[in-house]
Design an enzyme around this catalytic site. Structure first.
Site, mmCIF file in Angstrom:
data_model
loop_
_atom_site.group_PDB
_atom_site.id
_atom_site.type_symbol
_atom_site.label_atom_id
_atom_site.label_comp_id
_atom_site.label_asym_id
_atom_site.label_seq_id
_atom_site.Cartn_x
_atom_site.Cartn_y
_atom_site.Cartn_z
ATOM 1 N N SER A 170 52.556 32.978 44.259
ATOM 2 C CA SER A 170 51.865 32.284 45.352
ATOM 3 C C SER A 170 51.697 33.291 46.481
ATOM 4 O O SER A 170 52.166 33.090 47.596
ATOM 5 C CB SER A 170 52.647 31.059 45.823
ATOM 6 O OG SER A 170 53.840 31.465 46.452
ATOM 7 N N GLY A 178 48.965 34.297 47.992
ATOM 8 C CA GLY A 178 48.148 33.758 49.089
ATOM 9 C C GLY A 178 47.137 34.738 49.663
ATOM 10 O O GLY A 178 46.743 34.613 50.820
ATOM 11 N N LEU A 179 46.734 35.710 48.853
ATOM 12 C CA LEU A 179 45.673 36.658 49.219
ATOM 13 C C LEU A 179 45.878 37.364 50.559
ATOM 14 O O LEU A 179 44.983 37.363 51.413
ATOM 15 C CB LEU A 179 44.294 35.957 49.214
ATOM 16 C CG LEU A 179 43.871 35.259 47.945
ATOM 17 C CD1 LEU A 179 42.469 34.660 48.112
ATOM 18 C CD2 LEU A 179 43.882 36.205 46.747
ATOM 19 N N CYS A 183 38.590 28.538 45.404
ATOM 20 C CA CYS A 183 38.904 28.226 46.795
ATOM 21 C C CYS A 183 38.066 27.032 47.234
ATOM 22 O O CYS A 183 36.984 26.806 46.705
ATOM 23 C CB CYS A 183 38.561 29.425 47.674
ATOM 24 S SG CYS A 183 36.868 29.973 47.406
ATOM 25 N N LYS A 214 34.382 34.960 38.911
ATOM 26 C CA LYS A 214 35.725 34.817 38.317
ATOM 27 C C LYS A 214 36.044 33.331 38.191
ATOM 28 O O LYS A 214 36.229 32.628 39.185
ATOM 29 C CB LYS A 214 36.742 35.516 39.212
ATOM 30 C CG LYS A 214 38.191 35.293 38.820
ATOM 31 C CD LYS A 214 38.782 36.493 38.160
ATOM 32 C CE LYS A 214 40.249 36.350 37.858
ATOM 33 N NZ LYS A 214 41.064 37.303 38.590
ATOM 34 N N ASN A 248 41.505 33.065 35.697
ATOM 35 C CA ASN A 248 42.406 33.206 36.834
ATOM 36 C C ASN A 248 43.704 32.485 36.458
ATOM 37 O O ASN A 248 43.849 32.011 35.330
ATOM 38 C CB ASN A 248 41.748 32.603 38.088
ATOM 39 C CG ASN A 248 42.213 33.324 39.354
ATOM 40 O OD1 ASN A 248 43.388 33.688 39.463
ATOM 41 N ND2 ASN A 248 41.314 33.524 40.290
ATOM 42 N N THR A 249 44.645 32.383 37.356
ATOM 43 C CA THR A 249 45.944 31.784 37.008
ATOM 44 C C THR A 249 45.837 30.266 36.846
ATOM 45 O O THR A 249 44.966 29.615 37.419
ATOM 46 C CB THR A 249 46.984 32.104 38.095
ATOM 47 O OG1 THR A 249 46.465 31.682 39.348
ATOM 48 C CG2 THR A 249 47.295 33.579 38.141
ATOM 49 N N GLY A 305 44.138 37.404 30.687
ATOM 50 C CA GLY A 305 45.158 36.354 30.650
ATOM 51 C C GLY A 305 46.226 36.757 29.656
ATOM 52 O O GLY A 305 46.078 36.571 28.446
ATOM 53 N N THR A 343 49.182 40.927 34.789
ATOM 54 C CA THR A 343 50.633 40.887 35.013
ATOM 55 C C THR A 343 51.374 42.023 34.326
ATOM 56 O O THR A 343 52.376 42.525 34.852
ATOM 57 C CB THR A 343 51.169 39.508 34.545
ATOM 58 O OG1 THR A 343 50.510 38.503 35.332
ATOM 59 C CG2 THR A 343 52.657 39.390 34.708
HETATM 60 C C1 LIG Z 1 50.556 38.916 41.669
HETATM 61 C C2 LIG Z 1 49.159 38.494 41.314
HETATM 62 C C3 LIG Z 1 48.150 38.619 42.260
HETATM 63 C C4 LIG Z 1 46.839 38.225 41.937
HETATM 64 N N1 LIG Z 1 45.862 38.386 42.873
HETATM 65 C C5 LIG Z 1 44.581 38.027 42.551
HETATM 66 C C6 LIG Z 1 43.532 38.249 43.483
HETATM 67 O O1 LIG Z 1 43.722 38.791 44.587
HETATM 68 N N2 LIG Z 1 42.283 37.838 43.111
HETATM 69 C C7 LIG Z 1 42.017 37.275 41.890
HETATM 70 O O2 LIG Z 1 40.853 36.934 41.609
HETATM 71 N N3 LIG Z 1 43.001 37.100 40.975
HETATM 72 C C8 LIG Z 1 44.262 37.454 41.286
HETATM 73 N N4 LIG Z 1 45.253 37.292 40.354
HETATM 74 C C9 LIG Z 1 44.912 36.759 39.020
HETATM 75 C C10 LIG Z 1 44.692 37.886 38.006
HETATM 76 O O3 LIG Z 1 43.607 38.703 38.391
HETATM 77 C C11 LIG Z 1 44.424 37.327 36.591
HETATM 78 O O4 LIG Z 1 43.244 36.553 36.616
HETATM 79 C C12 LIG Z 1 45.556 36.445 36.066
HETATM 80 O O5 LIG Z 1 46.808 36.905 36.508
HETATM 81 C C13 LIG Z 1 45.560 36.359 34.534
HETATM 82 O O6 LIG Z 1 45.768 37.622 33.938
HETATM 83 P P1 LIG Z 1 47.244 38.157 33.503
HETATM 84 O O7 LIG Z 1 47.910 37.025 32.782
HETATM 85 O O8 LIG Z 1 47.008 39.348 32.662
HETATM 86 O O9 LIG Z 1 47.964 38.480 34.790
HETATM 87 C C14 LIG Z 1 46.549 37.682 40.648
HETATM 88 C C15 LIG Z 1 47.588 37.572 39.700
HETATM 89 C C16 LIG Z 1 48.869 37.969 40.015
HETATM 90 C C17 LIG Z 1 49.946 37.847 38.970
#
Ligand SMILES: Cc1cc2nc3c(=O)[nH]c(=O)nc-3n(C[C@H](O)[C@H](O)[C@H](O)COP(=O)(O)O)c2cc1C
Length: 307
Positions: free
Chosen positions: A75, A77-78, A135, A169, A196-197, A247, A270
């Site tokens: 979390s 929060g950008l 968002c 995205k 995304n998450t 992902g 990740t």
């Molecule tokens: C710590 C962290 C920060 C992230 N920050 C962003 C972000 O700034 N912008 C965004 O679009 N996605 C963000 N994500 C999402 C990732 O870009 C990605 O879509 C998501 O984690 C799934 O991929 P993964 O399972 O390989 O991490 C973030 C993910 C993590 C874990």
């Protein structure tokens, strides 16, 4: 055996199909830590910045990370310096990376998104923009990327502002990601990236309170890979524009799964926190898999699924 994985994505020539997921690899910090070695063997064929917003943001209160079986909840929060801070401080450093730069942007209205897209695309250093649409729109209160109509309206507002590629995205937190992808494509998106998450919570066993300062967060890592693969497959079947799959990618085997599901590029997220050289490793494992693959690598076109 060496395999040539050079590809073209939205008109941008890339050495191979492995990039980073936004927010998961701090290239500026990595350069401080690893120096010129990072530039000489950069782990990705393009670099996607963490998401920036019009104004600076402090991010969410701590704790911001919580480990789960096979993944983590964040979390964050950008937190970011805002558009002006990014252009002044980060862009010059990111422009020194040896790969094309994609800037990820997020805002809460079409007007603010327009400011971001214009502000970054007028810079020659920026090859493409990724629109983080997970968002709410301040006017409707709806999460833009959860609504095909909101997504289309946003793209219609942004498309005339730049000829550079716009990548949407997608959020996985919808019943029909393909409907949002189709809306984005119809309104002029050049590509979509997903996932995304996933919305997630955790409880601190000591207090029985939410583990994260913000109360909830987003799940990432291997725990979400099967969900991501399914969504990439469904979206790839529904659109003609390229798809960036991500992902839970941790290996070349995972990357090839996403390519087989229809992804043109694969993003590592990740896994970068566990292994800062993950991008390089995923690529070399992918090459090994492709060298062993049938039909022969020469017959494979990474922009076409080959299953
Ligand atoms: C710590 C962290 C920060 C992230 N920050 C962003 C972000 O700034 N912008 C965004 O679009 N996605 C963000 N994500 C999402 C990732 O870009 C990605 O879509 C998501 O984690 C799934 O991929 P993964 O399972 O390989 O991490 C973030 C993910 C993590 C874990």
């Amino acid at each position: 055996m060496s395999v040539d994985l050079a590809t073209t994505f939205c008109g941008i020539a890339l050495e191979h199909p492995v990039i980073n997921a936004s927010g998961t690899f701090d290239a500026i910090a990595a350069r401080r830590a690893f120096g010129e070695a990072l530039v000489q063997s950069f782990p990705f064929s393009a670099f996607v910045s963490k998401t920036i917003t019009p104004e600076p943001r402090a991010g969410n209160p701590p704790p911001r990370l919580w480990e789960t079986p096979a993944g983590m909840i964040n979390s964050i929060g950008l937190p970011n310096k805002g558009l002006a801070g990014f252009l002044e401080h980060d862009l010059p450093q990111l422009a020194e990376l040896p790969v094309p730069l994609v800037v990820s942007v997020m805002a809460t209205s079409a007007e603010e998104f327009s400011q971001l897209v214009s502000g970054v695309t007028e810079r020659d250093e920026v090859a493409a923009v990724e629109l983080n649409v997970s968002c709410p729109n301040v006017h409707s209160g709806l999460i833009v990327g959860e609504q095909p109509v909101e997504t289309a309206r946003l793209l219609e507002a942004l498309r005339p502002l730049t000829a550079k590629p716009l990548i949407v995205k997608l959020t996985p937190n919808v019943a029909e990601p393909a409907a949002v992808a189709v809306a984005a494509e119809g309104a002029g998106a050049d590509a979509v990236s997903l996932i995304n998450t996933l919305k997630a919570s955790a409880v601190d066993p000591a207090t029985l309170e939410p583990s994260l300062g913000a109360g909830r967060g987003g799940l990432s890592g291997p725990a979400i890979r099967a969900v991501a693969l399914e969504q990439v497959r469904v979206v790839s079947d529904a659109v003609a524009i390229p798809v960036v799959g991500m992902g839970g990618v941790t290996s070349g085997v995972d990357a090839l799964d996403f390519i087989a599901a229809g992804a043109s590029l694969v993003a590592v997220g990740t896994e970068n926190f566990r292994d800062p050289a993950a991008g390089t490793r995923v690529l070399s494992e992918l090459c090994e898999r492709l060298a062993a693959a049938r039909p022969s690598p020469a017959d494979l076109n990474l922009n076409l699924r080959y299953r």
